[in-house]
Motif scaffolding. Structure first.
Motif, PDB file in Angstrom:
ATOM      1  N   PHE A 102       0.849  -1.192   0.000  1.00 54.61           N
ATOM      2  CA  PHE A 102       0.000   0.000   0.000  1.00 54.61           C
ATOM      3  C   PHE A 102       0.887   1.245   0.000  1.00 54.61           C
ATOM      4  O   PHE A 102       0.641   2.183  -0.759  1.00 54.61           O
ATOM      5  CB  PHE A 102      -0.919  -0.006   1.228  1.00 54.61           C
ATOM      6  N   LEU A 123      -3.289  -6.270  -4.230  1.00 57.21           N
ATOM      7  CA  LEU A 123      -4.372  -5.414  -3.724  1.00 57.21           C
ATOM      8  C   LEU A 123      -3.810  -4.226  -2.941  1.00 57.21           C
ATOM      9  O   LEU A 123      -4.296  -3.097  -3.079  1.00 57.21           O
ATOM     10  CB  LEU A 123      -5.340  -6.219  -2.846  1.00 57.21           C
ATOM     11  N   THR A 127      -4.639  -0.414  -4.312  1.00 58.76           N
ATOM     12  CA  THR A 127      -5.651   0.300  -3.518  1.00 58.76           C
ATOM     13  C   THR A 127      -5.453   1.812  -3.509  1.00 58.76           C
ATOM     14  O   THR A 127      -6.415   2.562  -3.745  1.00 58.76           O
ATOM     15  CB  THR A 127      -5.708  -0.256  -2.081  1.00 58.76           C
TER      16      THR A 127
END
Length: 186
Positions: free
Chosen positions: A12, A81, A85
């Motif tokens: 992230f 992911l 994101t």
């Protein structure tokens, strides 16, 4: 911290701060290698080589590989992911408000200022990859065969550069020739 949560959090952060595309993720990936040793530096170079010659982004391919190497299929999914994101969140926010601010001088100035930062990040990644690919890193550390290997790799790189400039063939031709040479020489 749970390994899957750590993978998500680290990727992230990469997705949030790697401005400039896939190659801009490389310095962040190198930092992950230093911190967690999920893959080796050589694995990263191989990921970059494969990612540049196949469809898909360098960052996504690296996230998939690191996640899979660390925690299997679920790790690969979680790392990807985590990487995408921030982009999804930012795109949704920008799409909602950009039309209101696109002519704002501060917004224009911010985008103008981001360009050289992205170029610098990509340039640093390119230098890092070149040092490893050409064997300069081994030369600096004093590996026994590093001098000849470095000279050979630099000459081969120059040969490909001039071939690309002169013959103007599709990039896949040079990638295939490079792969064949790598198999034959190594």
């Amino acid at each position: 911290m749970n390994l899957l949560l750590l993978l998500y959090a680290e990727f992230f952060k990469i997705g949030l701060f790697a401005v400039g595309g896939g190659l801009a993720t490389i310095p962040f990936l190198e930092e992950l290698i230093d911190m967690y040793h999920w893959i080796t530096q050589e694995d990263l170079i191989n990921i970059i080589a494969v990612a540049e010659s196949t469809p898909g982004a360098v960052g996504v391919n690296a996230a998939t590989f690191m996640g899979y190497s660390t925690a299997g299929v679920l790790g690969g999914i979680i790392a990807v992911l985590g990487l995408i994101t921030p982009s999804i969140i930012i795109i949704v926010i920008v799409a909602k408000i950009f039309h209101k601010f696109k002519s704002n001088s501060y917004v224009k100035a911010a985008f103008y200022g981001i360009r050289p930062v992205a170029a610098g990040i990509i340039g640093a990644a390119g230098i890092s990859v070149a040092m490893i690919a050409f064997g300069i890193e081994d030369l600096i550390t004093g590996a026994s065969t590093a001098y000849l290997a470095t000279v050979f790799n630099i000459l081969l790189g120059l040969l490909f550069f001039f071939a690309i400039e002169k013959f103007k063939k599709h990039a896949i031709v040079y990638i295939a020739v490079g792969a064949i040479l790598g198999i034959l020489i190594v």
